[in-house]
Design an enzyme around this catalytic site. Structure first.
Site, short mmCIF file in Angstrom:
data_model
loop_
_atom_site.label_atom_id
_atom_site.label_comp_id
_atom_site.label_asym_id
_atom_site.label_seq_id
_atom_site.Cartn_x
_atom_site.Cartn_y
_atom_site.Cartn_z
CD GLU A 160 -27.27 -31.40 7.72
OE1 GLU A 160 -26.27 -31.97 7.31
OE2 GLU A 160 -27.46 -30.18 7.60
CD GLU A 272 -29.51 -25.16 9.04
OE1 GLU A 272 -29.02 -25.34 7.91
OE2 GLU A 272 -29.16 -25.82 10.03
O1 G3I Z 1 -12.77 -21.48 9.27
C1 G3I Z 1 -12.17 -21.74 8.00
C2 G3I Z 1 -11.13 -20.75 7.72
O2 G3I Z 1 -10.09 -20.88 8.67
C3 G3I Z 1 -10.62 -20.95 6.30
O3 G3I Z 1 -9.69 -19.97 5.99
C4 G3I Z 1 -11.76 -20.90 5.30
C5 G3I Z 1 -11.30 -21.17 3.88
O4 G3I Z 1 -12.37 -21.64 3.09
O5 G3I Z 1 -12.68 -21.87 5.65
C6 G3I Z 1 -13.25 -21.67 6.94
O6 G3I Z 1 -14.17 -22.63 7.22
C7 G3I Z 1 -15.39 -22.57 6.49
C8 G3I Z 1 -16.53 -22.34 7.47
O7 G3I Z 1 -17.75 -22.45 6.77
C9 G3I Z 1 -16.45 -20.99 8.15
O8 G3I Z 1 -16.55 -19.97 7.20
C10 G3I Z 1 -15.55 -23.89 5.77
O9 G3I Z 1 -14.56 -24.00 4.75
C11 G3I Z 1 -16.92 -23.99 5.17
O10 G3I Z 1 -17.11 -25.31 4.66
C12 G3I Z 1 -17.97 -23.72 6.23
O11 G3I Z 1 -19.23 -23.79 5.61
C13 G3I Z 1 -20.32 -23.86 6.50
C14 G3I Z 1 -21.03 -25.19 6.31
O12 G3I Z 1 -22.17 -25.22 7.13
C15 G3I Z 1 -20.15 -26.36 6.66
O13 G3I Z 1 -20.83 -27.54 6.53
C16 G3I Z 1 -21.25 -22.72 6.17
O14 G3I Z 1 -20.62 -21.48 6.52
C17 G3I Z 1 -22.56 -22.86 6.98
O15 G3I Z 1 -23.49 -21.93 6.51
C18 G3I Z 1 -23.12 -24.26 6.76
O16 G3I Z 1 -24.27 -24.39 7.54
C19 G3I Z 1 -24.95 -25.65 7.41
C20 G3I Z 1 -25.59 -25.94 8.75
O17 G3I Z 1 -24.62 -25.93 9.77
C21 G3I Z 1 -26.32 -27.29 8.73
N1 G3I Z 1 -27.27 -27.34 7.64
C22 G3I Z 1 -26.76 -27.02 6.32
C23 G3I Z 1 -26.07 -25.65 6.35
C24 G3I Z 1 -25.57 -25.31 4.98
O18 G3I Z 1 -24.57 -26.20 4.59
#
Ligand code: G3I
Length: 372
Positions: A160, A272
Site C-alpha cells: 500500500e 485479499e
Molecule cells: O490484537 C488486538 C487485540 O489485542 C485487541 O484486544 C483487539 C481489540 O480491538 O484488537 C486486536 O487488534 C486488531 C487486529 O486486527 C487483530 O484482530 C486490530 O484492532 C485491528 O485493527 C486489526 O485489523 C486488521 C487490519 O488489517 C489492520 O489494519 C484486520 O484484522 C485485517 O484483516 C486487516 O488486513 C488488511 C491487510 O493487512 C492489508 N490490506 C487491507 C486489509 C484490510 O484492512
C-alpha cells in the site's frame, strides 16, 4: 492372527466406497482446492484462532491450498520491540499449512500500518536516520526470512505505497525516513537476503488495494519497469480485490489492469479478495466507508452476489496463465474485517453461501477447458 469374513467384506466394501469416492472426485471436484488445480493456487487468510476451530480448519484444509496470516506476520506481531522476535503465531499457520500440503504467503515486510513507532525513532527520541531505518528493515527481513526459510513461497515486500491517483502515499513514515527510493531499497534488501539464504525462488511481491484504478495501475507498471531496468527483482503484483457486489469495479476495468500487469512480466496475485454487499458503504481497502452513491449492492444471501463472484472468477480463469494465486480475505462472514459487509463465500455459521457454489462452478468449467 485370524481375520473373519465379515471384517474382510466390510474392508472390501470400504475400499470400494473409497475407490468410488476417489473416482467420483477425480471426475467432478466438490471442493475449491481440487477444482482450482492446474488453474492457480486458491488461498485464504486466517487468524491463529482458526486453527483451534474444527469447522474453520476443516474448510481451510479442504477448500484451499495457500494460506496468509491475516495479522500474525506483520511487524507489530513479529517484532514489537527492537530485536525481540515473536514467531509463535505465524508458526501455528505454517505448521498447519505443512500438514495439509499448502503454500504460505508472508504478509508483510514494509507497511505504513501495524508497524511500531520505535522503527522510526532515533536513540535521541528524534526521527531515525535513513541508515538506521534501512538497517532495521534489513534486520527484520533477515530474521523473518531466516526463521521461515523453506516454508514461505512468497512475501509482500511493500504494501500500500501508492495513492489511487498514482502519487506516492502521502503519509508513509517509510518514505519520510528513507526517501523516495524506499520501495526499491526494500526489494533490494529482500532479494539480497533471499540470495544469502538460497531462497531465490521465493516470490517478491508488491501488494496494494484499488489496483484497478488507472492512476495506480500506471504507477505500479512504471515502478516495475524502473526496477527491471535497474536489475531490482520483483516477481508478482498483488491486487487486494476488496471490491463491491454492484459491478464496481466492472469486469472491463479489472481486465485492463490484468493486461497492464501481465505486460510487465510479473505474475498477478489476487491477494485479499472480499466483496462488500452493504448499500451506502464502499469497501475502500481501509474499511467500509460511508458513500451514499453506493446503491444496488446485493443482499448477502442473494443470487446477485453469487453472480458477481462467478463473473470475477470467470475472468480469473480466463487469465489463469498470468495469475499465480487467488486468496480470499477471511473464512466466513463473521470472521471478516468488514463487519456488516457479508463479503465472503461462507456465512457467519461457516455454511457455504450460493457464491461458494458459483465459484466452484466457475473453477470446474475452467478446469474442463484446460483438459480439452
Ligand atoms: O490484537 C488486538 C487485540 O489485542 C485487541 O484486544 C483487539 C481489540 O480491538 O484488537 C486486536 O487488534 C486488531 C487486529 O486486527 C487483530 O484482530 C486490530 O484492532 C485491528 O485493527 C486489526 O485489523 C486488521 C487490519 O488489517 C489492520 O489494519 C484486520 O484484522 C485485517 O484483516 C486487516 O488486513 C488488511 C491487510 O493487512 C492489508 N490490506 C487491507 C486489509 C484490510 O484492512
Amino acid at each position: 492372527m485370524s481375520i473373519n469374513l465379515k471384517s474382510l467384506s466390510v474392508l472390501a466394501a470400504g475400499v470400494c466406497v473409497a475407490a468410488f469416492a476417489l473416482q467420483a472426485n477425480a471426475q467432478e471436484p466438490t471442493r475449491l482446492r481440487q477444482a482450482a488445480e492446474g488453474l492457480f493456487l486458491i488461498g485464504n487468510a486466517a487468524p491463529t484462532r482458526a486453527f483451534s476451530d474444527l469447522i474453520a480448519s476443516d474448510i481451510l484444509a479442504q477448500d484451499f491450498d495457500r494460506l496468509t496470516c491475516e495479522n500474525e506476520m506483520k511487524w507489530d506481531a513479529t517484532e514489537p520491540q527492537e530485536g525481540q522476535f515473536r514467531f509463535q503465531q505465524g508458526d501455528t499457520l505454517v505448521e498447519f499449512a505443512q500438514k495439509y500440503n499448502m503454500k504460505v504467503h508472508g504478509h508483510t515486510f514494509l507497511w505504513h500500518s501495524q508497524t511500531p513507532n520505535w522503527v522510526f525513532q532515533g536513540p535521541d527520541g528524534q526521527r531515525a536516520s535513513r541508515e538506521l531505518v534501512l538497517k532495521r528493515l534489513e534486520n527484520h527481513i533477515r530474521n523473518l526470512m531466516t526463521h521461515w526459510k523453506g516454508k514461505i513461497q512468497s512475501w509482500d515486500v511493500c504494501n500500500e505505497c501508492f495513492e489511487d491517483n498514482g502519487s506516492p502515499r502521502g503519509f508513509s513514515p517509510w518514505r519520510q525516513a528513507i526517501g523516495e527510493d524506499y520501495m526499491e531499497q526494500a526489494f533490494r534488501i529482500a532479494d539480497k537476503v533471499a540470495k544469502e539464504l538460497g531462497e531465490e525462488k521465493v516470490l517478491l511481491v508488491y501488494n496494494d488495494f484499488n489496483m484497478y484504478k488507472p492512476g495506480k495501475v500506471q504507477a505500479v507498471v512504471n515502478m516495475v519497469k524502473d526496477f527491471k531496468s535497474k536489475g531490482v527483482r520483483i516477481d508478482a503484483i498483488g491486487m487486494q480485490a476488496h471490491w463491491q457486489s454492484n459491478d464496481d469495479p466492472d469486469i472491463a476495468t479489472i481486465e485492463a489492469a490484468f493486461k497492464a500487469y501481465a505486460g510487465t512480466g510479473c505474475k498477478i496475485i489476487i491477494s485479499e479478495m472480499d466483496i462488500n454487499t452493504r448499500n451506502g458503504f464502499r469497501n475502500s481497502g481501509r474499511g467500509l466507508e460511508r458513500d451514499d452513491s453506493v446503491q444496488g449492492n446485493a443482499d448477502a444471501s442473494a443470487d446477485a452476489l453469487a453472480k458477481r463472484y462467478k463473473d470475477v472468477f470467470d475472468l480469473f480463469v480466463k487469465y489463469h496463465n498470468d495469475i499465480y494465486a487467488v486468496t480470499l480475505w477471511g473464512i466466513g462472514d463473521s470472521w471478516s474485517w468488514l463487519r456488516g459487509g457479508q463479503p465472503l463465500i461462507f456465512d457467519g455459521n461457516l455454511d457455504p453461501k450460493p457464491c461458494y457454489y458459483s465459484v466452484l462452478e466457475s473453477l470446474k468449467k475452467g478446469q474442463k477447458e484446460l483438459k480439452k
